[in-house]
Enzyme design. Structure first.
Site, PDB file in Angstrom:
ATOM      1  N   LYS A 505       0.842  -1.213   0.066  1.00 49.10           N
ATOM      2  CA  LYS A 505      -0.045  -0.070  -0.004  1.00 49.10           C
ATOM      3  C   LYS A 505       0.999   1.272   0.053  1.00 49.10           C
ATOM      4  O   LYS A 505       1.965   1.125   0.180  1.00 49.10           O
ATOM      5  CB  LYS A 505      -0.941   0.137   1.185  1.00 49.10           C
ATOM      6  CG  LYS A 505      -0.059  -0.069   2.646  1.00 49.10           C
ATOM      7  CD  LYS A 505      -0.963  -0.396   3.728  1.00 49.10           C
ATOM      8  CE  LYS A 505      -0.203  -0.341   5.002  1.00 49.10           C
ATOM      9  NZ  LYS A 505      -0.744  -0.802   6.181  1.00 49.10           N
ATOM     10  N   ARG A 601     -10.979   0.283  14.997  1.00 54.75           N
ATOM     11  CA  ARG A 601     -10.842   1.315  13.587  1.00 54.75           C
ATOM     12  C   ARG A 601     -12.039   0.743  12.649  1.00 54.75           C
ATOM     13  O   ARG A 601     -13.107   1.483  12.667  1.00 54.75           O
ATOM     14  CB  ARG A 601      -9.673   1.246  13.136  1.00 54.75           C
ATOM     15  CG  ARG A 601      -9.080   2.250  12.229  1.00 54.75           C
ATOM     16  CD  ARG A 601      -7.650   2.338  12.142  1.00 54.75           C
ATOM     17  NE  ARG A 601      -7.154   1.235  11.278  1.00 54.75           N
ATOM     18  CZ  ARG A 601      -5.961   1.062  10.977  1.00 54.75           C
ATOM     19  NH1 ARG A 601      -5.092   1.970  11.097  1.00 54.75           N
ATOM     20  NH2 ARG A 601      -5.629  -0.079  10.292  1.00 54.75           N
ATOM     21  N   TYR A 730      14.826  32.252   4.374  1.00 57.50           N
ATOM     22  CA  TYR A 730      13.420  32.764   4.837  1.00 57.50           C
ATOM     23  C   TYR A 730      13.445  33.155   6.578  1.00 57.50           C
ATOM     24  O   TYR A 730      13.768  32.414   7.450  1.00 57.50           O
ATOM     25  CB  TYR A 730      12.411  31.830   4.500  1.00 57.50           C
ATOM     26  CG  TYR A 730      11.739  31.830   3.344  1.00 57.50           C
ATOM     27  CD1 TYR A 730      11.216  33.002   2.607  1.00 57.50           C
ATOM     28  CD2 TYR A 730      11.750  30.596   2.436  1.00 57.50           C
ATOM     29  CE1 TYR A 730      10.774  32.873   1.355  1.00 57.50           C
ATOM     30  CE2 TYR A 730      11.365  30.492   1.293  1.00 57.50           C
ATOM     31  CZ  TYR A 730      10.833  31.658   0.745  1.00 57.50           C
ATOM     32  OH  TYR A 730      10.266  31.604  -0.537  1.00 57.50           O
ATOM     33  N   MET A 780      10.360  25.272   0.170  1.00 58.54           N
ATOM     34  CA  MET A 780       9.487  24.351  -0.701  1.00 58.54           C
ATOM     35  C   MET A 780      10.294  23.300  -1.380  1.00 58.54           C
ATOM     36  O   MET A 780      10.301  22.226  -1.475  1.00 58.54           O
ATOM     37  CB  MET A 780       8.654  25.239  -1.580  1.00 58.54           C
ATOM     38  CG  MET A 780       7.517  24.147  -2.222  1.00 58.54           C
ATOM     39  SD  MET A 780       6.538  25.235  -3.385  1.00 58.54           S
ATOM     40  CE  MET A 780       5.441  25.884  -2.386  1.00 58.54           C
TER      41      MET A 780
END
Ligand SMILES: *Cc1c(COP(=O)(O)O)cnc(C)c1O
Length: 837
Positions: A505, A601, A730, A780
């Site tokens: 998965k 769950r 930054y 980023m």
């Protein structure tokens, strides 16, 4: 575990100084740049023509290394007093000592060990034999072509108790060397690959060379070779003791086979452009004939593959299975990664060896690629002992036009000297890799396919990096060998007959779903599982035929389940009703029932069982149940053991009840990776392996058993020198300092999955083997690290974000998360590259 104090007895050395703390020996260290885990590393100060390992002692001591093997007291910089906490062992020759330590390590293991030698093909035969035997064995093999006096000890040191078989290659250039390698490898089985016609500089004659190579096999039980190499055949008969060593030869010549000089007769039956059909006859144990198809056409590959075939027949692997494994053989040169590079170019990366045979294989691989513009070759000196330079380069040059190469960049003193051989080709030459990189101009490469082929010592990976840098500075490297190692670690813990489901998965925990599933299919796991139907569809579209369980299929995906034969997990009455309604109209795949035993769950509770059983019985004609499962909430941590046992007990009551109501056997499974290690008694008849496959041992009980699979690697885009007092990035967050600093900008940011929480000193990366802390915020697409302490760092260098040297578990702990999150966060824009060692 070997202790430093054992070394004097092993090496005949004298202790100059005992270390101040306990000193188990975990790692053998030869290269000061490769220190990553100083504790437990022993540095052997080797000497070479232009190299003296002793010079690095201060730096290594500084880095935390405490164990040293030296060959002269006077060679210790600053004298022994400069290393108060270190253990110092004085030996006559550090290389001999290294070999003695490796030989002692080898003696601790009783397992079949293949020794491989010959003039050509050692690495390929080793790799292929490992591929062919990997479904049956846990294999330790020489990394790459570690076959020298230094490489062999390092290879053998890799042996551990998890291995069931080892394959080591041995290469020599002078008389006397093979006996030393044989003492380290201690092979029980041998393969003599072949014999080149040219004789190496170090030997008086071809006979002498064969005799020397044959010394590797003096104590093997069985030697595999091709009897058509007359010198090899004669030496085997002359040198190896009858009654001790069985000669297992194959031949292409019927007369030789009829004279009983070989056990196998191999006749080439049919050869096409890309495959060769062979007929194999053998007389013993009873007369038999087989036909096999080898997925190669060139002569060397066929010969190399036949050695592997001979071993499989000897091991009595069934012919259909042999064919299955042959079909999957990867030409070693084809493992070359095709990489996207700047200006619409592609790079075919082959940066670890370079002899003529290897060059030919790589050129073949080049021609198999679709045409994209012109073909360019970047080639280092060709390393082939025996041939004179003029002839060597004439032969290399002759290969190029035939493979459509139009442009050559030759790098190295030899190829530059023999540049005349390449007349008629657009060619440039550079004395070394640095010279090429210094004048590298990206705009000179456009829309071409570039084969980068260099011997290891030329460090051509820097060239590949330069080509790729502007494309994706960041790649996730997935080591398929490590994956198989981890798979086998769990496999060996399973009781006979217990099946294995592997979780792929979330893009196989970030590692690339179908590539991983493909490997799992080859290694015959029983099931794979994904979270969503689309993930299953993707597997099918890439040819995966294993049974697939889908953990969370939505009702609108039922058609896909049917079309692609994906088996849903059903965890509620609501879903079950939906599925039953659809199943009454057309046949649907079998289901897996999720039972809730404590996760709270998803799943059916114990009190739901009577109604569930009734519903299933009433619909038995439409619906088949494949399995019942539950999931542990706290298998990772010992503090939850009681809770886990309660969950397992509940499952032990519920699953058989379901099975009884259904009236046919179903699979029952509860354990995840940590559970497999922690609760071996609760395997039922299947387990579900997840994170462990990807190299994280979540229970913490077997911290050294797994190998890291993924390496997240980025590149240094630029280096700046910052004056004292300047801030970085930054928010001007990067602390001002009172001294000048060097700051490297890396091509990775939070959009690639590198968490912002690593900023401002929390995270670190490894550049040139050393740690560089983050400075300022993670942006980023990039972030900055402080490389003041790594003066040799430069733009284009690779930086490891996580991997062998930066364990995921440590990294996750730094920002208060778990390795699962770091792995699955690596964004899809980061290219996955699959490597096998
Ligand atoms: C993800 C998952 C696993 C595997 O868990 P690991 O801790 O990664 O081994 C097993 N079972 C289920 C139901 C899962 O969702």
């Amino acid at each position: 575990m070997l202790q430093f104090s054992d070394l004097p007895a092993l090496t005949g050395g004298a202790l100059l100084q005992l270390p101040t703390s306990a000193a188990p020996v975990h790692r053998l260290l030869l290269d000061s740049r490769r220190v990553t885990t100083p504790a437990g590393s022993v540095f052997f100060a080797l000497r070479g023509p232009q190299h003296d390992g002793h010079r690095y002692l201060p730096e290594l001591y500084q880095a935390g290394v405490r164990l040293f093997v030296v060959d002269a007291e006077a060679a210790i910089p600053g004298g022994a007093e400069a290393y108060p906490e270190a253990g110092l062992l004085l030996v006559p020759d550090a290389l001999v000592a290294l070999q003695a330590v490796a030989a002692d390590h080898r003696r601790r293991f009783h397992l079949p060990v293949f020794g491989i030698t010959g003039s050509n093909g050692k690495t390929i035969v080793k790799e292929w034999l490992a591929q062919l035997l990997s479904p049956d064995e846990l294999i330790c093999k020489s990394p790459r072509s570690y076959n020298s006096q230094v490489g062999v000890p390092l290879s053998v040191w890799e042996l551990n108790e998890t291995h069931t078989l080892a394959i080591f290659e041995a290469g020599i250039s002078e008389p006397g060397e093979m006996a030393r390698l044989a003492r380290i490898i201690q092979p029980t089985l041998g393969i003599f690959t072949n014999l080149g016609t040219a004789h190496d500089a170090g030997f008086a004659s071809a006979q002498e060379k064969v005799a020397e190579k044959m010394r590797l096999f003096e104590d093997v039980d069985t030697l595999f070779y091709c009897a058509d190499h007359a010198l090899v055949h004669a030496a085997a008969r002359r040198q190896l003791r009858p009654g001790r060593t069985i000669l297992s030869a194959w031949t292409r010549q019927r007369a030789r086979y009829d004279a009983q000089e070989a056990d196998l007769l191999v006749i080439i039956h049919e050869a096409s452009a890309d495959r060769t059909v062979v007929r194999v006859e053998r007389a013993r144990p009873r007369p038999q004939e087989y036909t096999f198809t080898l997925p190669f056409a060139d002569e060397p590959s066929v010969e190399n593959a036949l050695h592997g075939l001979a071993v499989l027949l000897w091991r009595q692997v069934a012919p259909t299975e042999i064919q299955r494994r042959l079909d999957r053989l990867q030409p070693v040169a084809m493992r070359l990664e095709m990489k996207q590079a700047l200006n619409d170019c592609y790079v075919l990366d082959d940066t670890y060896n370079n002899d003529l045979a290897g060059l030919r294989l790589a050129l073949d691989a080049l021609t198999r690629q679709p045409r994209r513009g012109r073909r360019t070759l970047i080639l280092s000196d060709v390393l082939e002992s025996g041939l004179g330079g003029a002839e060597l380069y004439a032969r290399a040059a002759a290969l190029l036009p035939a493979h459509g190469v139009e442009r050559l960049i030759g790098i190295g003193p030899d190829i530059s000297q023999y540049r005349a051989a390449f007349q008629g080709l657009a060619a440039e030459f550079y004395p070394n890799t640095e010279a090429f990189l210094a004048s590298f101009q990206p705009e000179q490469f456009r829309h071409e396919l570039i084969l980068v082929k260099g011997a290891r010592r030329y460090g051509f990976e820097r060239i590949v990096a330069a080509f790729q840098q502007k494309i994706h500075g960041t790649v996730l490297e997935v080591n398929l060998d490590a994956l198989v190692h981890n798979l086998n670690f769990y496999r060996r813990r399973l009781q006979p007959g217990v099946k294995l489901m592997v979780m792929v998965k979330a893009f196989a925990y970030g590692s690339g779903s179908y590539e991983v599933a493909n490997l799992l299919e080859f290694h015959r796991v029983d099931y794979v599982a994904v979270a969503y139907a689309d993930e299953g569809v993707e597997l099918r579209q890439h040819g995966i035929s294993l049974p697939v369980m889908v953990m969370n299929p939505s009702p609108d995906a039922f058609q896909k389940l049917r079309q692609y034969h994906l088996e849903p997990e059903i965890y509620s009455f609501e879903r079950l009703h939906d599925y039953l309604a659809a199943a009454r109209e057309q046949a649907l795949p079998a289901i897996h029932l999720k039972l809730d035993t404590g996760m709270r769950r998803l799943g059916f509770a114990e009190e739901d069982l009577p109604a569930l059983c009734q519903l299933l019985q009433a619909n038995a004609a439409h619906l088949r149940v494949a399995s019942a499962l539950t999931h542990l909430a706290g298998a990772d941590e010992a503090q939850h053991n009681d809770f886990s046992r309660q969950q397992l007990a509940a499952f032990g009551r519920m699953a058989p009840q379901l099975e009884q109501a259904l009236g046919y056997p179903i699979l029952q499974h509860a354990l995840n990776s940590a559970g497999i290690v922690r609760f071996p008694e609760a395997q039922h008849n299947m387990v579900r392996l997840g994170i462990g496959l990807y190299g994280v041992e979540a229970s913490g009980q077997e911290p050294d058993a797994l190998r890291p699979v993924s390496t997240l690697r980025t590149t240094v885009s630029q280096i700046k020198t910052l004056p004292a007092g300047a801030t970085v990035g930054y928010g001007r967050r990067g602390q001002a300092a009172d001294h000048e600093r060097r700051i490297a900008t890396l091509a990775i940011g939070y959009a690639d999955g590198y968490d912002r929480r690593f900023g401002n000193g929390v995270g670190e990366v490894v550049i040139r083997g050393r740690r560089a802390p983050l400075i300022g915020n993670v942006c980023m697409d990039m972030c900055m690290v402080d490389v003041t302490a790594i003066p040799e760092a430069q733009a284009g260098d690779s930086a490891v974000v996580f991997g062998e040297d930066v364990p995921l578990t440590d990294l996750a702990a730094r920002i208060g998360t778990i390795p699962y999150e770091l792995l699955t966060n690596v964004s899809e824009r980061v290219k996955r590259v699959f490597v096998a060692e």
